[in-house]
Design an enzyme around this catalytic site. Structure first.
Site, PDB file in Angstrom:
ATOM      1  N   HIS A   1      16.852   6.935  -1.177  1.00 21.72           N
ATOM      2  CA  HIS A   1      17.825   7.309   0.377  1.00 21.72           C
ATOM      3  C   HIS A   1      18.982   7.271  -0.437  1.00 21.72           C
ATOM      4  CE1 HIS A   1      20.414   6.003   3.898  1.00 21.72           C
ATOM      5  NE2 HIS A   1      21.665   5.134   2.949  1.00 21.72           N
TER       6      HIS A   1
ATOM      7  N   SER B   1      16.385   5.463   7.895  1.00 25.59           N
ATOM      8  CA  SER B   1      16.218   6.121   6.918  1.00 25.59           C
ATOM      9  C   SER B   1      15.494   4.920   5.883  1.00 25.59           C
ATOM     10  CB  SER B   1      17.478   6.266   5.964  1.00 25.59           C
ATOM     11  OG  SER B   1      17.321   6.980   4.900  1.00 25.59           O
TER      12      SER B   1
ATOM     13  N   ARG C   1      17.034   2.372  -2.492  1.00 30.86           N
ATOM     14  CA  ARG C   1      18.502   3.366  -1.918  1.00 30.86           C
ATOM     15  C   ARG C   1      18.064   4.320  -3.083  1.00 30.86           C
ATOM     16  NH1 ARG C   1      22.461   1.684   1.208  1.00 30.86           N
ATOM     17  NH2 ARG C   1      20.985   0.175   2.232  1.00 30.86           N
TER      18      ARG C   1
END
Lengths: 214, 214
Positions: free
Chosen positions: B39, B13, B36
């Site tokens: 993500h 990812s 993040r």
């Protein structure tokens, strides 16, 4: 100055969102789900990618009315569902992702914890509502349980998020024909989106429109 | 087939996300926060709108290292923060949005519950970390406490979401110069975004890189 009254904020938000749903072939209830997803994400580009199986809302309402439980992949989804409204219907919300047995099983099998949790739930998912906001692997597992082990949830709210498997898992959810679903095409999704979809239906069923806005 | 191993999923990812951060003037740690957030949202269009005060990451790390507490607006943010990592530093996470006294105060004053909760926290916010994922009114209140009552959190992770006040509250957060912040411009944000920012910093500090992926 800014608005401080919860219902005014929510009403104004829904007014701003409404034009973004025009031209989409959505029922009033489907519009409520899309609106709440957009409200929860601040992202109007969700409007065309929310996909709701034609029987999903009626099926979820019926399941909730008979006290169905909700099984979630992560604690954030469990915690975000409006518990004050949900408990009126008699069901419980279950999440096993943090359980010790799930952690050990996941480690042993080399799979994610949320996937292990769904496998351990197994037959308990029959006739219940599944809400997945985080992990594509959890959705893949629920679809495998349905296909290979004849375990059939009443409905799946499946909006796992991200760049590794999420879009594919949601495409498989849409492709299967047996279990009504609410999902979002592509990489977007997340716990807030799963919660928005569940709460939109709960608020439809709860006439005592309360202080939803936090 | 699909990936089932947590660390492989996360690594893949982050590989997919990395090109979307190229060309942005970000430190390695700032890239970790942006990554993040992307993500957690499945949305690469967050890349240019994440705004991180130059001292925010160092300040939050230092606060965590001395055992600072985190105060959240909603339970989803509290529940999403990686408690296994956070507790290593000695702090606690507080959220009052569901408390009876907060509910009554909010009703009496005609304000949101999360705004009432921040007002009731009051001086307890001094030197601590505030993480707001949902309610613009909560962020407005924290900024008012700083401005009018000299209550100064160490840092604010402020990513309230939506179409009524969210963009304005975050613009005010960026405009003030005293409290380091992490935020997102515009209407987007949410509990998952606040959690992603907090956890990104926790994982930076936690060398025993564990099973973050659920």
């Amino acid at each position: 100055m800014f608005m401080t009254k919860p219902m005014e904020i929510e009403d104004r938000s829904m007014e701003i969102i409404a034009p973004h749903l025009e031209g989409l072939a959505l029922s009033d209830d489907e519009k409520k789900i899309c609106s709440r997803i957009i409200h929860a994400s601040g992202d109007v580009s969700y409007a065309p990618i929310v996909k709701i199986h034609p029987e999903a809302i009626a099926t979820i309402k019926a399941a909730l009315n008979r006290g169905a439980n909700i099984f979630t992949d992560v604690e954030m989804v469990r915690r975000g569902i409006s518990i004050r409204t949900f408990t009126k219907f008699g069901g419980e919300i279950f999440c096993k992702v943090s359980d010790v047995d799930v952690r050990e099983f996941a480690k042993r099998e080399g799979i994610t914890r949320s996937m292990a949790a769904m496998r351990i739930f197994g037959k308990r998912l029959n006739g219940e509502i599944v809400a997945i906001g985080n992990a594509p692997t959890a959705l893949f597992e629920v679809l495998r349980l349905a296909r290979e082990e004849n375990i059939k949830p009443a409905a799946i709210i499946g909006v796992p998020v991200g760049f590794v498997g999420a879009a594919q898992s949601k495409a498989e959810l849409i492709a299967q024909k047996e279990i009504p679903y609410i999902t979002v095409e592509g990489t977007k999704g997340g716990s807030s989106i799963a919660v928005a979809a569940v709460n939109a239906i709960l608020y439809m069923m709860d006439n005592s429109r309360g202080l939803n806005e936090k």
